[in-house]
Design an enzyme around this catalytic site. Structure first.
Site, PDB file in Angstrom:
ATOM      1  N   HIS A 318       0.762  -1.261   0.017  1.00 50.57           N
ATOM      2  CA  HIS A 318       0.066  -0.048  -0.085  1.00 50.57           C
ATOM      3  C   HIS A 318       0.881   1.085  -0.060  1.00 50.57           C
ATOM      4  CE1 HIS A 318      -2.957   2.850   0.852  1.00 50.57           C
ATOM      5  NE2 HIS A 318      -3.851   1.992   0.962  1.00 50.57           N
ATOM      6  N   ARG A 338      -6.652   9.904  -0.213  1.00 53.09           N
ATOM      7  CA  ARG A 338      -6.304  10.751  -1.310  1.00 53.09           C
ATOM      8  C   ARG A 338      -7.679  10.873  -2.245  1.00 53.09           C
ATOM      9  NH1 ARG A 338      -2.846   6.573  -3.786  1.00 53.09           N
ATOM     10  NH2 ARG A 338      -3.383   5.396  -1.781  1.00 53.09           N
TER      11      ARG A 338
END
Ligand SMILES: Cc1cc2nc3c(=O)[nH]c(=O)nc-3n(C[C@H](O)[C@H](O)[C@H](O)COP(=O)(O)OP(=O)(O)OC[C@H]3O[C@@H](n4cnc5c(N)ncnc54)[C@H](O)[C@@H]3O)c2cc1C
Ligand code: SF4
Ligand code: SF4
Ligand code: FES
Lengths: 534, 224
Positions: A318, A338
């Site tokens: 990740h 994000r």
């Protein structure tokens, strides 16, 4: 609170913020992505892989740490175990009580089968509990299962088994509706419209969430339902070997009490492996976002019984693991940060990529920024880049962070960092096992009869990289599917006499291949005694 | 040199680095954890712990994976607490306060001492969410209790013997299933799929050569 050494870089990030918010970074071309991955993604680092010498995937390469476990000694030898008077007998044995295992158990129970769940820690001590971001389903008018298919197929490098992927996307809306009916609280508008966002690699906003406790909300609801149905859960007990019958069908498992080490035998007409992922194997020395019991056990159990692996060489790092402070090193910073507008920024305050590329591309890009480009920030635990969280408040309005990602806010608040006002430091963390046991669309392994697999232990649904939100989806879709089909198969199954011959046969293969090892597997738990930074 | 602190695990003294959590400090001291350790990241509630700083009157509760050690910290883990979980059929329960009276009548014996709220490892207003549950205000109870990790610390302090996290769990399921508004576009899509509306599209994707799929993927339009 950041110490003096970060201040100069922080000032650069803050000075560039308004400009950085306005800018729309370019997406990479297919070619740029390919080159970036080949040069910087951990999956492409040849020196970190070994070739398997024995078993169904002989000749394939997997990470060293996994190879060691796949080619290790059993914790038992066949003669240690008395198979003649099983401690448990049932129709369907579910191994692992995360999201996949509990959905499978609920559906098998619904279909009228007797079900037992065994699990290493407590029910719900699982990766499912930790998922923050959300779950994908193409249920909005501008979306369709076909668009979802293309997103996932491309994101997985065109390697997914298409029939599995088609099932995943077509059953997705029904999965959301099943969860809603069980009482899972999805984020909705006042009129019932689902609040959905993008995830890396999605072309439509189809990420459904329950704040940033999506996995926890799903897991605790499934757990409550298992309890309501009075399905027996044998906790703090691991499966350490599968049992077959004399015709080679899966017919149970040898279990070990994690506290007393007592060995037990469970006999079953069908078996479902739902043991989840492998973050605690710490491939290539990466920290991990995974729960304590994520040690690839299911892959080892299946492999020894003859089941094939698919794409076990592909892992998901990740892109945004917490890199600071020490106490949360490796913990996940959800992609939703994000999705909500925060961009990745380097030491000089420059946005160096589009924040919503797929995870593998984003991770590789951060690794490049911190290595060859030397634009990272030194943390004492390595290097990192900024994730500029204050952007979220400027874009979405004051209060957005508290409303949409409260768990993130709390995680950093504990260490004096207010993510509404200050950015956070991130670096890739080992997150997800893309590969796993090879299954057919009915959930059964391709070559061991009555052995079903669901969840993160499966390989092939996503190909070689998984999009955010497709894993919570797969544990529900394929968990339910495995439960239904395992219950059905149990109805017509006559169990022959039980055997552990495959365990001894595997041991012989180890000897014959000249593999010298002291290792035993499955690993069950990592050993962190006298080590900082776990 | 790393800064060290003294902690007392179940009364026994260990010297550990000051920047560890209680959980990693236990491991540093040599404990191989089995119980009391699940997600290691604040989500599962496996690691409920009580502690007292030497000389301090107040007994504190926390999650071991989320709390940094302090000098002179006396630590006892609480890896299991016997909560009451009543079973029910989610499809058959009544959606007003009578369900609470039936399943968890002890909540009406709350004496308002607020010990639950003071102890909560997630800083939730536990007494308040129990009050909402008493009145059958499940939506508010669900909202107020949403971040509960079901660690059971609140229940360990409650003189009325209430199993708070289970009460809240019931309220959240009722809210999710019955009180939250239904979702039209979801129902429609489920019907369309059952009806086979996408079969041809999906079938054509199943058959397409990879090159064509690559083209489709690389040129797909992305919603802003
Ligand atoms: C921090 C984090 C965030 C995530 N966020 C998202 C997200 O936003 N969206 C998304 O789609 N996905 C997300 N994922 C991925 C997703 O949560 C997992 O892939 C998924 O939940 C796995 O479910 P599972 O049931 O297969 O495995 P798990 O939930 O891990 O359950 C496996 C269970 O099996 C038990 N077990 C293991 N070995 C044995 C054994 N030998 N015997 C008995 N029991 C055993 C384990 O202890 C565990 O309880 C996230 C993952 C993590 C770690
Ligand atoms: S409400 Fe109780 S069970 Fe829930 S987090 Fe707080 S202390 Fe733990
Ligand atoms: S601890 Fe128990 S009695 Fe006291 S306020 Fe909380 S619920 Fe009421
Ligand atoms: S181990 Fe899960 S909350 Fe601490």
């Amino acid at each position: 609170m950041y110490s003096e050494k970060y201040q100069e870089s922080l000032a650069a990030v803050s000075a560039a913020r308004t400009k950085n918010i306005a800018m729309e970074p370019e997406r990479m071309t297919a070619k740029q992505k390919e080159d970036l991955l080949a040069a910087y993604h951990p999956d492409y680092k040849a020196s970190e892989f070994s070739v398997l010498k024995i078993g169904p995937n002989k000749g394939d390469k997997v990470p060293h740490e996994l190879a060691e476990m796949l080619q290790a000694h059993s914790r038992i030898s066949a003669s240690d175990i008395d198979l003649s008077s099983p401690d448990y007998e049932t129709d369907v044995l579910v191994i692992g009580a995360g999201g996949a295992g509990t959905s499978a158990a609920i559906e098998a129970h619904e279909a009228g089968a007797d079900v037992i769940i065994v699990t290493k820690l407590r029910m719900g001590d699982a990766n499912t509990m930790m998922a923050e971001g959300g779950i994908q389903a193409a249920d909005k008018p501008n979306d369709s299962p076909a668009i979802h298919f293309v997103d996932a197929f491309g994101g997985g490098h065109f390697a997914a088994k298409r029939d599995l992927l088609a099932k995943l996307v077509c059953d997705a809306p029904e999965a959301i509706s099943w969860l809603s009916d069980l009482g899972v609280e999805f984020d909705k508008e006042a009129d019932g419209t689902m609040v959905t966002t993008h995830g890396g690699g999605t072309s439509r906003k189809r990420m459904h969430a329950a704040k940033d406790y999506s996995g926890a909300e799903i897991m605790r609801t499934l757990r409550d339902e298992v309890l309501n149905r009075k399905i027996p859960v044998i906790d703090f007990t691991s499966a350490i070997e599968l049992i077959l019958d004399d015709s080679g069908k899966a017919a149970g498992a040898v279990l070990m009490n994690m506290e007393t080490k007592e060995l037990l035998v469970a006999k079953a007409k069908t078996v479902i492996i739902a043991t989840g992922g492998a973050g605690r194997m710490h491939y290539q020395g990466f920290p991990t976002s995974n729960h304590y019991g994520a040690t690839a056990d299911g892959l080892v159990l299946g492999y020894r019984a003859g089941a094939k692996l698919l794409y076990a060489e592909t892992l998901q790092y990740h892109p945004t693991g917490a890199a600071h402070p020490e106490q949360i090193f490796g913990a996940l910073v959800t992609e939703k940060v994000r999705s909500l507008g925060a961009k990745l920024v380097n030491r000089n305050g420059e946005v160096f990529m589009h924040p919503l590329e797929t995870r593998d591309v984003t991770a590789a890009s951060i690794i490049r920024e911190c290595s060859d480009r030397d634009n990272g920030i030194e943390t004492g635990n390595g290097t990192a880049v900024w994730l500029d969280t204050p952007m979220i408040e400027e874009i979405g309005g004051e209060g957005t962070i508290e409303k949409r990602i409260p768990a993130m806010m709390r995680m950093f608040e504990k260490y004096g960092i207010d993510i509404r006002k200050e950015p956070i430091l991130v670096y890739p963390t080992l997150h997800y096992q893309n590969g796993g046991l090879d299954i057919n669309v009915n959930g059964m392994t391709t070559n061991v009869e009555n052995l079903f697999v669901a969840g993160e232990a499966v390989g092939g649904i996503h190909g070689k990289n998984r999009l955010m939100g497709n894993s919570l989806l797969d544990i529900i879709v394929f968990g339910r599917n495995a439960g239904i089909n395992a219950a059905k198969a149990a109805k017509t199954t006559e169990i022959g006499s039980l055997t552990l011959k495959h365990v001894d046969a595997f041991e012989k293969e180890i000897m014959d291949a000249g593999i010298e090892t002291d290792a035993v597997s499955p690993k069950l738990l990592p050993d962190y005694t006298r080590k900082v930074n776990a | 040199m790393e800064k060290m602190v003294n902690i007392f695990l179940f009364g026994k003294k260990y010297e550990v680095p000051a920047n560890l959590t209680i959980m990693t400090a236990m491991e540093y001291a040599g404990y191989q954890l089995v119980r009391g350790c699940g997600c290691r990241n604040g989500f599962c509630g496996a690691c409920a712990t009580i502690y007292r700083i030497k000389g301090d009157r107040e007994l504190k509760a926390c999650l071991a994976c989320q709390t940094t050690v302090e000098d002179n910290m006396y630590i006892a883990t609480l890896p299991f607490f016997p909560l009451v979980k009543e079973v029910y059929d989610i499809n058959k329960i009544s959606v007003n306060e009578s369900v609470m009276m039936q399943l968890y009548p002890e909540i009406y014996a709350c004496v308002g001492c607020n010990a639950c709220t003071k102890a909560c490892t997630q800083e939730l207003n536990v007494m308040q969410y129990i009050a909402y549950a008493q009145r059958g205000e499940f939506e508010k109870c669900a909202e107020e209790s949403f971040d509960c990790v079901m660690c059971g610390v609140c229940s360990s302090r409650c003189p009325a013997g209430i199993s708070h996290p289970q009460v809240a769990m019931l309220a959240r399921r009722i809210n999710g299933k019955y009180l939250a508004p239904g979702c039209g576009h979801l129902e429609d899509r489920v019907k369309e799929i059952k009806n086979g509306d996408f079969n041809d599209l999906i079938e054509s994707l199943m058959q397409k050569p990879v090159e064509e799929l690559k083209e489709l993927y690389n040129t797909r339009e992305i919603e802003k």
